[in-house]
Scaffold this active site. Structure first.
Site, short mmCIF file in Angstrom:
data_model
loop_
_atom_site.label_atom_id
_atom_site.label_comp_id
_atom_site.label_asym_id
_atom_site.label_seq_id
_atom_site.Cartn_x
_atom_site.Cartn_y
_atom_site.Cartn_z
N ASP A 45 0.83 -1.20 0.00
CA ASP A 45 0.00 0.00 0.00
C ASP A 45 0.87 1.26 0.00
OD1 ASP A 45 0.88 -0.14 2.61
OD2 ASP A 45 -1.12 -0.30 3.51
N GLU A 181 9.20 -4.14 10.99
CA GLU A 181 9.58 -2.83 10.47
C GLU A 181 10.05 -1.91 11.59
OE1 GLU A 181 8.00 0.83 7.63
OE2 GLU A 181 6.83 -1.02 7.77
#
Length: 263
Positions: A45, A181
């Site tokens: 995304d 992340e």
């Protein structure tokens, strides 16, 4: 390149063979990346920012991901494709099942969802239907407002323990892969060693099973300031192909990410 499967990626983890992954959004780049030997592509995304020009990933719709997944699959027929479920496209089990079907029909091997414990019921339902699932914890961009911006996660001991617990719970519930992340390198190492599934890192040090970068960061075409964990491989190469090959080599040989790309 022969078709890459989840079984192959799991075997690479067992054999401690590191692998490189990258984002892609169209036919031309996905074909180039596939021809260079990239085994895993994420239709992220992140396209909301890199392709559509938004300031975050939040405006991206499921139709956008489906469209770009179809294009990437045409360019990379044998690559393992992971496609994001965008913001609010999996707020309950019914919605998650409906949108997962769209993405799998578009050519993805696996869907990716951001979040921790609240996803457990959804993960179990998808896993029971034999859907491959990638989890995503640490800095989760769809929740950057809640997190107070794009910041490193898990620095404090209680936050680190929470991430470890979430990773174990997600695996137990049925995820087949996990992205970490922007967490400290030592924490990422501990999580990677604690799980039996492949773990891909971005801004999380060199001890994960694989690494992923947004293609625009890797090629140095992102405008403005880029995250400190990124590296412009094109600046050291005379073609995109050589930049991708250098990226693959440095990941496989634990050259990238170095200390300066880690927390």
């Amino acid at each position: 390149m022969e078709s890459i499967t989840i079984s192959q990626l799991k075997n690479w983890k067992i054999n401690k063979k590191k692998f490189a992954a990258i984002t892609a959004y169209d036919f031309s780049f996905s074909r180039l990346f596939s021809n260079c030997g990239i085994p895993v592509i994420l239709i992220g995304d992140s396209l909301g920012m890199t392709i559509q020009g938004h300031t975050s990933t939040l405006p991206v719709k499921i139709e956008d991901i489906a469209y770009h997944t179809k294009a990437v699959r045409k360019g990379a027929p044998n690559t393992f494709l992971i496609s994001d479920l965008p913001f609010m496209s999996y707020y309950d089990t019914k919605q998650a099942l409906k949108n997962t079907a769209k993405i799998i029909r578009s050519g993805a091997n696996m869907i990716k969802m951001e979040g921790g414990k609240w996803l457990i019921e959804i993960i179990r339902e998808l896993s029971n239907r034999l859907i491959l699932i990638c989890g995503h914890i640490g800095l989760i961009p769809q929740s950057f407002h809640y997190l107070g911006g794009y910041k490193v996660q898990g620095r404090k001991e209680n936050d680190a323990n929470k991430l470890i617990d979430e990773a174990l719970l997600l695996e137990e519930s049925g995820i087949n892969m996990l992205i970490l992340e922007c967490i400290p390198e030592k924490l990422a190492k501990k999580i990677t060693e604690s799980l039996s599934i492949p773990v891909i890192g971005i801004g999380s040090g060199k001890n994960t099973d694989g690494q992923i970068l947004v293609m625009h960061d890797l090629l140095g075409i992102t405008e403005g300031k880029t995250p400190s964990f990124t590296k412009n491989f094109l600046s050291e190469s005379d073609s995109i192909q050589k930049a991708i090959q250098k990226y693959i080599y440095e990941v496989e040989h634990s050259i990238y990410p170095s200390k300066k790309h880690s927390f």
